[in-house]
Design a protein around this motif. Structure first.
Motif, short mmCIF file in Angstrom:
data_model
loop_
_atom_site.label_atom_id
_atom_site.label_comp_id
_atom_site.label_asym_id
_atom_site.label_seq_id
_atom_site.Cartn_x
_atom_site.Cartn_y
_atom_site.Cartn_z
N ASN A 410 0.79 -1.23 0.00
CA ASN A 410 0.00 0.00 0.00
C ASN A 410 0.82 1.28 0.00
OD1 ASN A 410 -3.02 -0.75 0.31
ND2 ASN A 410 -1.94 -2.17 1.66
N ALA A 411 1.93 1.29 0.71
CA ALA A 411 2.72 2.52 0.80
C ALA A 411 3.66 2.70 -0.37
CB ALA A 411 3.51 2.53 2.11
N THR A 412 4.00 1.62 -1.06
CA THR A 412 5.00 1.71 -2.13
C THR A 412 4.54 1.15 -3.46
OG1 THR A 412 6.83 1.62 -0.54
CG2 THR A 412 7.31 1.01 -2.80
N LEU A 413 4.07 -0.11 -3.48
CA LEU A 413 3.84 -0.77 -4.76
C LEU A 413 2.63 -0.23 -5.50
CD1 LEU A 413 4.76 -4.43 -3.76
CD2 LEU A 413 6.17 -2.77 -4.99
N VAL A 414 1.52 0.02 -4.80
CA VAL A 414 0.35 0.57 -5.50
C VAL A 414 0.67 1.93 -6.12
CG1 VAL A 414 -2.02 1.37 -5.27
CG2 VAL A 414 -1.33 -0.75 -4.17
N PRO A 415 1.21 2.89 -5.36
CA PRO A 415 1.53 4.16 -6.02
C PRO A 415 2.55 4.03 -7.14
CG PRO A 415 2.31 4.15 -3.73
CD PRO A 415 1.42 2.96 -3.90
N ALA A 416 3.52 3.13 -6.99
CA ALA A 416 4.50 2.94 -8.06
C ALA A 416 3.83 2.40 -9.32
CB ALA A 416 5.60 1.98 -7.60
N ALA A 417 2.86 1.51 -9.15
CA ALA A 417 2.16 0.96 -10.31
C ALA A 417 1.30 2.02 -10.99
CB ALA A 417 1.29 -0.22 -9.87
N LEU A 418 0.67 2.88 -10.20
CA LEU A 418 -0.12 3.97 -10.78
C LEU A 418 0.79 4.93 -11.55
CD1 LEU A 418 -2.41 4.66 -7.69
CD2 LEU A 418 -3.13 3.65 -9.87
N GLU A 419 1.94 5.22 -10.98
CA GLU A 419 2.91 6.09 -11.67
C GLU A 419 3.40 5.44 -12.96
OE1 GLU A 419 4.63 8.14 -7.57
OE2 GLU A 419 5.70 6.48 -8.52
N ALA A 420 3.58 4.12 -12.94
CA ALA A 420 4.03 3.43 -14.15
C ALA A 420 3.01 3.55 -15.27
CB ALA A 420 4.30 1.95 -13.84
N ALA A 421 1.73 3.42 -14.93
CA ALA A 421 0.68 3.58 -15.95
C ALA A 421 0.76 4.97 -16.57
CB ALA A 421 -0.69 3.35 -15.32
N ASP A 422 0.99 5.97 -15.73
CA ASP A 422 1.09 7.34 -16.23
C ASP A 422 2.34 7.53 -17.10
OD1 ASP A 422 0.31 10.25 -16.12
OD2 ASP A 422 2.27 10.38 -15.12
N ARG A 423 3.47 6.99 -16.65
CA ARG A 423 4.72 7.14 -17.38
C ARG A 423 4.64 6.50 -18.77
NH1 ARG A 423 8.54 4.06 -13.58
NH2 ARG A 423 10.14 4.49 -15.14
N LEU A 424 4.10 5.30 -18.83
CA LEU A 424 4.03 4.59 -20.11
C LEU A 424 3.04 5.25 -21.06
CD1 LEU A 424 4.15 0.93 -18.74
CD2 LEU A 424 5.92 2.06 -20.10
N GLN A 425 1.93 5.75 -20.51
CA GLN A 425 0.95 6.42 -21.37
C GLN A 425 1.51 7.74 -21.89
OE1 GLN A 425 -1.56 5.41 -22.75
NE2 GLN A 425 -2.86 7.14 -23.31
N ARG A 426 2.17 8.50 -21.03
CA ARG A 426 2.75 9.78 -21.46
C ARG A 426 3.84 9.59 -22.50
NH1 ARG A 426 1.59 14.32 -18.32
NH2 ARG A 426 0.34 13.89 -16.45
N ALA A 427 4.54 8.46 -22.43
CA ALA A 427 5.60 8.17 -23.41
C ALA A 427 5.04 7.73 -24.75
CB ALA A 427 6.53 7.09 -22.85
N GLY A 428 3.72 7.52 -24.81
CA GLY A 428 3.09 7.11 -26.06
C GLY A 428 3.24 5.64 -26.39
N LEU A 429 3.75 4.85 -25.45
CA LEU A 429 4.02 3.44 -25.74
C LEU A 429 2.76 2.58 -25.73
CD1 LEU A 429 7.33 2.91 -23.72
CD2 LEU A 429 7.06 3.20 -26.19
N LEU A 430 1.70 3.09 -25.13
CA LEU A 430 0.48 2.28 -25.01
C LEU A 430 -0.59 2.67 -26.02
CD1 LEU A 430 0.14 2.24 -21.11
CD2 LEU A 430 1.41 0.66 -22.58
N ASN A 431 -0.31 3.62 -26.89
CA ASN A 431 -1.34 4.16 -27.79
C ASN A 431 -2.03 3.09 -28.62
OD1 ASN A 431 -0.87 6.73 -26.87
ND2 ASN A 431 0.45 7.33 -28.58
N ALA A 432 -1.29 2.10 -29.05
CA ALA A 432 -1.87 1.08 -29.94
C ALA A 432 -2.74 0.07 -29.19
CB ALA A 432 -0.74 0.35 -30.67
N TYR A 433 -2.74 0.15 -27.85
CA TYR A 433 -3.37 -0.92 -27.07
C TYR A 433 -4.48 -0.44 -26.14
CZ TYR A 433 1.12 -2.55 -28.69
OH TYR A 433 2.20 -2.83 -29.49
N VAL A 434 -4.68 0.87 -26.02
CA VAL A 434 -5.69 1.39 -25.10
C VAL A 434 -6.95 1.79 -25.86
CG1 VAL A 434 -4.07 2.15 -23.33
CG2 VAL A 434 -4.66 3.70 -25.20
N THR A 435 -8.07 1.69 -25.18
CA THR A 435 -9.36 2.10 -25.73
C THR A 435 -9.63 3.55 -25.32
OG1 THR A 435 -10.60 1.46 -23.76
CG2 THR A 435 -10.20 -0.25 -25.43
N PRO A 436 -10.63 4.21 -25.90
CA PRO A 436 -11.00 5.56 -25.43
C PRO A 436 -11.31 5.59 -23.93
CG PRO A 436 -12.01 5.13 -27.55
CD PRO A 436 -11.38 3.85 -27.14
#
Length: 673
Positions: A410-436
């Motif tokens: 709760n103190a580390t892994l959940v926030p790190a995973a949320l940040e990872a989703a943001d980092r990968l999306q901002r980098a444009g790496l997930l564009n081909a795989y995400v829905t609206p």
């Protein structure tokens, strides 16, 4: 007729003749490790990979574990009157006969008599069960065949597939009424042949596994080589010769600077291929004969893998570790990697791009993080699953001290995973795989992570007045028979503040000082004040903190009640014992924090001091670094290593080769002056 049934006793003796050992070429990998009462010999060559274990003492046994199908054969003997010691006269030689693969070895023991008690030939999980509690499924039982000077155990797999065989031929001594009796010299000398019919894995050659920065540590390289395959990394041998999600992910992350990209991707793919349809990471897989039995219980035929999704921490590791790779050493091939097709292990017959499967996991993470982000109260934290006592890496029943909300999750892994989703999306790496709809959800990831970072750690904070803490340390030190003066002095004059191991179902903390701060250092960016407080809390000398001469213990129950202390001893699997990978986690985390440019000089100096102390302990225990864990004894004014499983009170035994204990190939001592 299956191959196993075609191998008569005579045939086994033919393929297990001494001339085989003399004529065999040198295998690709062969090494030995003596750990406590266990003599371990590993061999890997083409289709053969095997781990022979000979157990000394008054409870001798022979066991051979195979990565193929997580299978094994074991022979337990009745207790002996005197402790006996094995000697390996001929190291294991690889054997392949049709569909069967295995080894031949010659060993001797200084026992007057060995009486077979039980043989188990099946999946390693059943051998583990027999070793731990003395039970295994009745349908797996097999009686010995005695022919001349040879005991042979063999059986088909329950579904008729090629099975398993173990032959013990007496070379020195004799068989008398089912027992093996020593010769005139008082010793028993035997030839051991062990075979499995399970499908072999594909090894990753060491030359393709590590890069040039990897440490030249032969023991760690050997262990990693034995545990690394194209299909998956194995968690440890002999007890976990198959896939474990958490072990794979943390090992890949800590080894990442020293691994070649193909090896990193093999590890990630093993995890991603086993994601549930909803995106959860599989903790463990049941394969081979274990899967046959589990499928039968569920009314299914076949040997399809039985995947366990009972843990929660690994769900939140995949995103951060994959992001660290794709935005780091794998940046140049990130898009190609995500686009590569990957066959699903959880949904046989399905193939999809790696990126699409990864998004399933990130979608799951975002959904799980919503409640706390909207209302940051302890009730909205991520709990272990209902009806379970385990849910993260401390996966023994007492590992979380009865808590259901784990600090590390709760103190580390959940926030790190949320940040990872943001980092990968901002980098444009997930564009081909995400829905609206995904885009809307992913847009909230950064804000959700900030709430978790700001609010979750404080719910685990424990504060104890200085005088109370000092009295508790003195009492606990007396109970353990260890010194208290130094640890009490290290407490200082202020209140003792640390993060609880977990929270109980009512939100109250389990006040155990623990090593999970390492996750915060590797996956987060704590404030200087928090670094001073919480790194200080764990690096004080035990039993005020966690540091001993032989390493960082993972739990210190000095500030808990007597009943809890009794469950967190130096004989408990997740008690006051040293786990090699947890030290590496802390070492990597400290180095990561020291790379920051925003730390005050005083904080930096404290971190360097903690780092120096930690590496001194790591250096003092280099001989056991590749082991899973170890315990300790206090003798002659200092802590000394005691192999875990060597004591009568130990609840289990350590693996001689443990995947996440090889991470010192990448986690190396600091080079700063």
């Amino acid at each position: 007729m299956n191959k196993i049934l075609q191998l008569s006793t005579a045939a086994l003796l033919t393929l297990a003749s001494g001339s085989v050992a003399q004529q065999a070429p040198r295998p690709e990998l062969a090494y030995q490790v003596v750990e406590g009462k266990n003599l371990n010999a590993f061999v890997r060559d083409k289709a053969v990979a095997a781990h022979l274990l000979l157990r000394d003492g008054t409870d001798p046994r022979i066991l051979v574990a195979f990565p193929a199908g997580n299978s094994g054969v074991g022979l337990w003997f009745q207790p002996t009157q005197k402790a006996a010691t094995w000697q390996l006269d001929t190291a294991p030689v690889p054997l392949t006969r049709g569909a069967m693969h295995g080894i031949l070895a010659v060993a001797s023991i200084d026992a007057a008599r060995l009486v077979p008690r039980q043989a188990v030939l099946s999946n390693i999980r059943f051998l583990r069960d027999y070793q731990a509690v003395g039970h295994f499924p009745a349908e797996l039982a097999t009686a010995p065949e005695i022919s001349g000077n040879t005991l042979t155990y063999r059986r088909q797999r329950l579904d008729g597939a090629p099975g398993y065989a173990l032959a013990v031929r007496v070379l020195g001594g004799r068989i008398e009424q089912g027992a093996i009796v020593a010769g005139a010299d008082g010793r028993i000398r035997i030839e051991i042949t062990a075979l499995t019919g399970e499908t072999p894995l594909t090894p990753i050659p060491l030359a393709q596994l590590l890069n040039d920065t990897a440490a030249k540590d032969a023991a760690a390289r050997n262990a990693l080589a034995f545990l690394s395959y194209r299909e998956k990394f194995l968690a440890g041998s002999w007890r976990f010769d198959t896939y474990f999600g958490r072990d794979t992910l943390m090992s890949v992350r800590l080894l990442m600077p020293a691994l070649q990209t193909g090896s990193i991707e093999a590890g990630l793919n093993a995890v991603i291929a086993r994601l549930s349809p909803g995106g959860e990471v599989a903790h463990e897989e049941g394969i081979g004969e274990f899967a046959v039995l589990e499928n039968r219980k569920a009314g299914r035929a076949g040997a399809a893998a039985d995947l366990d999704y009972g843990m929660v921490d690994d769900d939140y590791m995949l995103g951060p570790i994959t992001a660290d790779y794709l935005l780091g050493p794998g940046q140049a091939r990130a898009r190609a990697y995500l686009a590569a097709p990957l066959a699903s292990e959880s949904q046989p017959g399905k193939t999809e791009p790696v990126g699409r499967a990864l998004v399933r996991n990130l979608r799951f993470v975002l959904a799980q993080g919503r409640a706390f982000a909207a209302a940051p109260a302890w009730r909205n934290l991520v709990a272990i699953k209902p009806g379970r006592m385990t849910g993260e890496w401390r996966d023994s029943n007492d590992g979380l001290g009865g808590g259901i909300y784990a600090y590390d999750v709760n103190a580390t892994l959940v926030p790190a995973a949320l940040e990872a989703a943001d980092r990968l999306q901002r980098a444009g790496l997930l564009n081909a795989y995400v829905t609206p709809a995904d885009r809307t959800l992913f847009a909230q990831a950064s804000a959700m992570a900030q709430t978790w970072r700001a609010k979750a750690p404080g719910l685990f904070q424990v504060s104890i007045p200085a005088a109370t803490a000092a009295a508790q340390v003195r009492r606990y030190a007396t109970t353990l028979g260890v010194p208290a003066a130094g640890p009490v002095a290290a407490l200082g004059q202020g209140s003792l503040v640390f993060h609880a191991l977990s929270l109980l179902a009512d939100g109250s903390p389990v006040p155990i000082v623990n090593s999970d701060e390492g996750f915060a250092l590797l996956f987060g960016q704590p404030s200087p004040a928090d670094l001073d407080t919480f790194v200080g809390a764990i690096t004080r000398p035990f039993p005020a903190g966690l540091m001993t001469d032989v390493g960082l213990v993972v739990a210190n129950a000095a500030f808990a009640d007597a009943a809890t202390q009794a469950r967190f001893t130096a004989g408990a699997y997740h008690g006051a014992v040293v786990w090699s990978w947890q030290q590496a986690l802390l070492a990597a985390g400290l180095e990561r924090q020291l790379m920051r440019a925003d730390l005050p000089a005083a904080t930096r100096a404290r971190l360097v001091g903690a780092q120096t102390t930690l590496w001194k302990a790591i250096g003092a225990t280099r001989a056991v670094q590749s082991s899973e864990l170890w315990s300790w004894a206090y003798r002659d004014g200092r802590y000394t290593v005691v192999p875990f499983g060597a004591g009568k009170a130990d609840v289990d035994e350590s693996n001689a080769a443990q995947l996440w204990s090889t991470v010192y190939l990448a986690v190396q001592p600091p080079k700063r002056g």
